[in-house]
Design a protein around this motif. Sequence first.
Motif, PDB file in Angstrom:
ATOM      1  N   ALA A  74       1.213  -1.040  -0.164  1.00  0.00           N
ATOM      2  CA  ALA A  74       0.076  -0.001   0.085  1.00  0.00           C
ATOM      3  C   ALA A  74       0.899   1.133  -0.207  1.00  0.00           C
ATOM      4  O   ALA A  74       1.633   1.475   1.118  1.00  0.00           O
ATOM      5  N   LYS A  75       0.513   2.266  -0.736  1.00  0.00           N
ATOM      6  CA  LYS A  75       1.514   3.331  -1.206  1.00  0.00           C
ATOM      7  C   LYS A  75       3.142   3.185  -1.106  1.00  0.00           C
ATOM      8  O   LYS A  75       3.513   3.803  -0.194  1.00  0.00           O
ATOM      9  N   ASP A 101       0.352  -3.806  -5.268  1.00  0.00           N
ATOM     10  CA  ASP A 101       0.355  -2.420  -4.265  1.00  0.00           C
ATOM     11  C   ASP A 101      -1.444  -2.157  -5.222  1.00  0.00           C
ATOM     12  O   ASP A 101      -1.398  -2.132  -6.132  1.00  0.00           O
ATOM     13  N   SER A 103      -3.008   0.215  -3.053  1.00  0.00           N
ATOM     14  CA  SER A 103      -3.142   1.125  -2.644  1.00  0.00           C
ATOM     15  C   SER A 103      -5.026   2.067  -3.152  1.00  0.00           C
ATOM     16  O   SER A 103      -5.334   1.981  -1.954  1.00  0.00           O
ATOM     17  N   TRP A 120      -2.034   4.336  -7.733  1.00  0.00           N
ATOM     18  CA  TRP A 120      -1.407   5.583  -6.465  1.00  0.00           C
ATOM     19  C   TRP A 120      -1.334   6.859  -6.371  1.00  0.00           C
ATOM     20  O   TRP A 120      -1.763   8.161  -6.232  1.00  0.00           O
TER      21      TRP A 120
END
Length: 122
Positions: A74-75, A101, A103, A120
């Motif tokens: 995530a991020k 990922d 995100s 993202w």
Amino acid sequence: MFTCGTAALILVGFVAICILASPLFNRRRGVMASPSDQELEIPDYPPAEQCDLSPEALRAYDGSDAHKPLLVAAKGHIYDMAAGKDFYGKGGPYNCFAGRDASVALAKMAFDEAWLSADWEN
């Protein structure tokens, strides 16, 4: 209507009942730990070395191989989801987030491919 003395007596009675009944509503007091409270069983794969993974390399850690870590990013930060393997592992409701990922998809709680592959940073 009630007088001040009657209202105070009712209030004291209510507080006393709450104090006496509180152990009935406190599930943790005097109860043995349930299996979910016990230490989680983590798979015996070697700890992952701290490194950068490309999105393509991250896809190898989607939970399909029991000998590899189950990773979700995530991020740009990668998280080991072994403790949540029932959710993020194969057949779990959030398996679509594993090995990528996710995100944007996590932020929107969207499960379709358009959000799962969204960038993202843009």
